[in-house]
Design an enzyme around this catalytic site. Structure first.
Site, PDB file in Angstrom:
ATOM      1  N   LYS A 155       7.077 -13.663   0.994  1.00  0.00           N
ATOM      2  CA  LYS A 155       5.758 -13.536   0.756  1.00  0.00           C
ATOM      3  C   LYS A 155       5.497 -14.326  -0.634  1.00  0.00           C
ATOM      4  O   LYS A 155       4.611 -15.069  -0.710  1.00  0.00           O
ATOM      5  CB  LYS A 155       5.268 -12.107   0.726  1.00  0.00           C
ATOM      6  CG  LYS A 155       3.865 -11.895   0.261  1.00  0.00           C
ATOM      7  CD  LYS A 155       3.730 -11.263  -1.016  1.00  0.00           C
ATOM      8  CE  LYS A 155       4.394 -10.011  -1.401  1.00  0.00           C
ATOM      9  NZ  LYS A 155       4.407  -9.479  -2.629  1.00  0.00           N
ATOM     10  N   SER A 171       2.124  -7.888  -6.216  1.00  0.00           N
ATOM     11  CA  SER A 171       2.476  -9.064  -6.302  1.00  0.00           C
ATOM     12  C   SER A 171       1.487  -9.881  -5.345  1.00  0.00           C
ATOM     13  O   SER A 171       1.678 -10.154  -4.080  1.00  0.00           O
ATOM     14  CB  SER A 171       3.663  -9.581  -6.158  1.00  0.00           C
ATOM     15  OG  SER A 171       4.503  -9.140  -7.188  1.00  0.00           O
ATOM     16  N   LYS A 226       3.236 -14.923 -11.260  1.00  0.00           N
ATOM     17  CA  LYS A 226       4.390 -14.116 -10.586  1.00  0.00           C
ATOM     18  C   LYS A 226       4.918 -14.737  -9.469  1.00  0.00           C
ATOM     19  O   LYS A 226       6.470 -14.550  -9.391  1.00  0.00           O
ATOM     20  CB  LYS A 226       3.561 -12.699 -10.347  1.00  0.00           C
ATOM     21  CG  LYS A 226       4.582 -11.942  -9.472  1.00  0.00           C
ATOM     22  CD  LYS A 226       5.831 -11.267  -9.990  1.00  0.00           C
ATOM     23  CE  LYS A 226       6.585 -10.453  -9.034  1.00  0.00           C
ATOM     24  NZ  LYS A 226       7.785  -9.837  -9.448  1.00  0.00           N
TER      25      LYS A 226
HETATM   26  P1  NDP Z   1       7.472  -1.055  -0.512  1.00  0.00           P
HETATM   27  O1  NDP Z   1       7.662  -1.863   0.382  1.00  0.00           O
HETATM   28  O2  NDP Z   1       8.342  -0.239  -1.120  1.00  0.00           O
HETATM   29  O3  NDP Z   1       5.976  -0.173  -0.696  1.00  0.00           O
HETATM   30  C1  NDP Z   1       4.769  -0.857  -0.195  1.00  0.00           C
HETATM   31  C2  NDP Z   1       3.643   0.040  -0.454  1.00  0.00           C
HETATM   32  O4  NDP Z   1       2.493  -0.508  -0.017  1.00  0.00           O
HETATM   33  C3  NDP Z   1       3.812   1.414   0.207  1.00  0.00           C
HETATM   34  O5  NDP Z   1       3.161   2.436  -0.714  1.00  0.00           O
HETATM   35  C4  NDP Z   1       3.047   1.230   1.483  1.00  0.00           C
HETATM   36  O6  NDP Z   1       2.602   2.448   2.005  1.00  0.00           O
HETATM   37  C5  NDP Z   1       1.984   0.315   1.063  1.00  0.00           C
HETATM   38  N1  NDP Z   1       1.166  -0.290   2.013  1.00  0.00           N
HETATM   39  C6  NDP Z   1       1.378  -1.525   2.588  1.00  0.00           C
HETATM   40  N2  NDP Z   1       0.661  -1.867   3.379  1.00  0.00           N
HETATM   41  C7  NDP Z   1      -0.406  -1.132   3.543  1.00  0.00           C
HETATM   42  C8  NDP Z   1      -1.734  -1.275   3.847  1.00  0.00           C
HETATM   43  N3  NDP Z   1      -2.014  -1.849   4.938  1.00  0.00           N
HETATM   44  N4  NDP Z   1      -2.547  -0.022   3.705  1.00  0.00           N
HETATM   45  C9  NDP Z   1      -2.127   0.852   2.788  1.00  0.00           C
HETATM   46  N5  NDP Z   1      -1.015   0.793   2.140  1.00  0.00           N
HETATM   47  C10 NDP Z   1       0.032  -0.057   2.225  1.00  0.00           C
HETATM   48  O7  NDP Z   1       6.959  -2.232  -1.703  1.00  0.00           O
HETATM   49  P2  NDP Z   1       7.361  -2.198  -3.381  1.00  0.00           P
HETATM   50  O8  NDP Z   1       6.643  -0.878  -3.881  1.00  0.00           O
HETATM   51  O9  NDP Z   1       8.694  -2.733  -3.532  1.00  0.00           O
HETATM   52  O10 NDP Z   1       6.394  -3.301  -3.505  1.00  0.00           O
HETATM   53  C11 NDP Z   1       4.960  -3.311  -3.908  1.00  0.00           C
HETATM   54  C12 NDP Z   1       4.446  -4.682  -4.721  1.00  0.00           C
HETATM   55  O11 NDP Z   1       5.163  -4.949  -5.814  1.00  0.00           O
HETATM   56  C13 NDP Z   1       4.727  -5.710  -3.696  1.00  0.00           C
HETATM   57  O12 NDP Z   1       3.616  -6.863  -3.953  1.00  0.00           O
HETATM   58  C14 NDP Z   1       6.033  -6.312  -4.429  1.00  0.00           C
HETATM   59  O13 NDP Z   1       6.115  -7.839  -4.102  1.00  0.00           O
HETATM   60  C15 NDP Z   1       5.736  -6.102  -5.738  1.00  0.00           C
HETATM   61  N6  NDP Z   1       7.071  -6.026  -6.657  1.00  0.00           N
HETATM   62  C16 NDP Z   1       7.970  -5.138  -6.160  1.00  0.00           C
HETATM   63  C17 NDP Z   1       9.440  -5.078  -7.067  1.00  0.00           C
HETATM   64  C18 NDP Z   1      10.595  -4.296  -6.517  1.00  0.00           C
HETATM   65  O14 NDP Z   1      11.497  -4.324  -7.267  1.00  0.00           O
HETATM   66  N7  NDP Z   1      10.463  -3.493  -5.418  1.00  0.00           N
HETATM   67  C19 NDP Z   1       9.464  -5.802  -8.242  1.00  0.00           C
HETATM   68  C20 NDP Z   1       8.121  -6.416  -8.705  1.00  0.00           C
HETATM   69  C21 NDP Z   1       7.007  -6.716  -7.882  1.00  0.00           C
HETATM   70  P3  NDP Z   1       3.459   3.180   3.076  1.00  0.00           P
HETATM   71  O15 NDP Z   1       4.301   3.964   2.201  1.00  0.00           O
HETATM   72  O16 NDP Z   1       2.607   4.069   3.859  1.00  0.00           O
HETATM   73  O17 NDP Z   1       4.571   2.374   3.860  1.00  0.00           O
END
Ligand code: NDP
Length: 294
Positions: free
Chosen positions: A238, A94, A169
């Site tokens: 965010k 997102s 979104k």
């Molecule tokens: P999480 O916090 O569970 O996971 C974040 C992911 O991004 C992890 O794989 C993390 O790696 C990685 N990451 C974060 N920063 C970096 C970086 N600087 N470099 C490399 N990898 C990075 O988030 P979600 O999976 O919940 O969300 C992901 C996206 O999807 C977001 O934009 C969120 O807004 C969107 N979203 C989420 C929903 C939900 O229900 N959870 C629903 C709809 C959209 P690591 O494992 O190392 O921390």
């Protein structure tokens, strides 16, 4: 068709699990243990770097923010070092429209097509393959992206040029935030006024104030006290910030969404980066000295 998927977080992992069942898949995650766990459970191959994950026909990212995606592009182990001309890059983060447009321009220099493709439907929707996917990109890119995104998306919609998916979104999630904040306030007031929370919700859900928050989230998670952590409050905050920035850029006055943003900023400061997106309801409960259970 070989897919590389980067970002196995709360929603990325169940999305990638559908892709693992579809065909060859390479995954990468910053915290390598998560990628190893994914491969053990769903199959695919774990890459040692973003470069290694980016060598296939389609590269997909699902990270916290667009800035995180941009941060993976450069360097000897970055995505640009591994991606092939003619590949397709789909960002399911997102994200924010301006950063997505910058990423698209950099990829275009390498002959790579880009679409922002954020999703809605939560972790349950990701597991069930019923997500809504909002795609920003050219019609040609959308036609290539659709079959891949349909792996986990029930409704895959082309909503405009690059950045349009992110914009839609963000506004969707700003509406979600408003509903969470307003329903929390309304329900604690009703409890204090002597209305049982389940009765209050049943009546609201048969009336015009109902929403996804009142129909699904609060009954399943708050009333029961189950309160699973599926979406970090920091990520919703965010999204609302992206929406208010969009309003400012388009010259639209937005006091409602500005208020939601400042309330979420305050809740995030108080509850921390790992708090769940429904936790502002806990703050409303705490302030009122009542609980919404039943
Ligand atoms: P999480 O916090 O569970 O996971 C974040 C992911 O991004 C992890 O794989 C993390 O790696 C990685 N990451 C974060 N920063 C970096 C970086 N600087 N470099 C490399 N990898 C990075 O988030 P979600 O999976 O919940 O969300 C992901 C996206 O999807 C977001 O934009 C969120 O807004 C969107 N979203 C989420 C929903 C939900 O229900 N959870 C629903 C709809 C959209 P690591 O494992 O190392 O921390």
């Amino acid at each position: 068709m070989h897919v590389g998927f980067l970002g196995l977080g709360a929603i990325g992992a169940p999305m990638a699990a559908h892709l693992a069942r579809r065909g060859p898949l390479t995954v990468w995650n910053r915290t390598a243990a998560r990628a190893a766990e994914f491969v053990a459970r769903h199959g695919g191959v774990a890459a040692a770097s973003p470069r290694e994950a980016a060598g296939g026909d389609v590269v997909m990212t699902c990270l916290s923010t667009s800035a995180d995606v941009a941060g993976l592009l450069d360097g000897p182990d970055g995505i640009l070092a591994g991606i092939r001309p003619g590949a397709l890059f789909l960002d399911c983060t997102s994200g924010d429209p301006a950063t997505s447009r910058r990423i698209a321009a950099r990829l275009a220099e390498r002959g790579v097509a880009f679409a922002d493709a954020p999703v809605s439907g939560g972790t349950n929707g990701a597991e069930g393959g019923t997500l809504t996917v909002m795609v920003g990109g050219s019609a040609e890119t959308f036609a290539r992206a659709r079959p891949v995104l349909s792996t986990f998306g029930k409704r895959v919609e082309h909503v405009g040029p690059v950045g349009a998916g992110d914009a839609l979104k963000a506004v969707n999630n700003a509406l979600l935030a408003v509903n969470i904040l307003a329903l929390g306030e309304g329900l604690v007031a009703l409890v204090k006024a002597g209305v049982a929370p389940r009765t209050a919700l049943d009546v609201i859900n048969a009336s015009s104030g109902r929403s996804f928050v009142s129909e699904v989230l609060v009954p399943e998670r708050v009333l029961t006290g189950a309160w699973p952590r599926t979406f970090r409050l920091a990520l919703l905050d965010k999204d609302v910030a992206i929406a208010t920035d969009l309003l400012a850029e388009t010259g639209v006055a937005g006091p409602m969404l500005e208020l939601a943003r400042s309330r979420l900023d305050a809740a995030r400061d108080e509850l921390g980066e790992e708090a769940d997106y429904l936790d502002p309801i806990r703050l409303a409960e705490r302030q009122a000295g009542v609980e919404i259970r039943g």
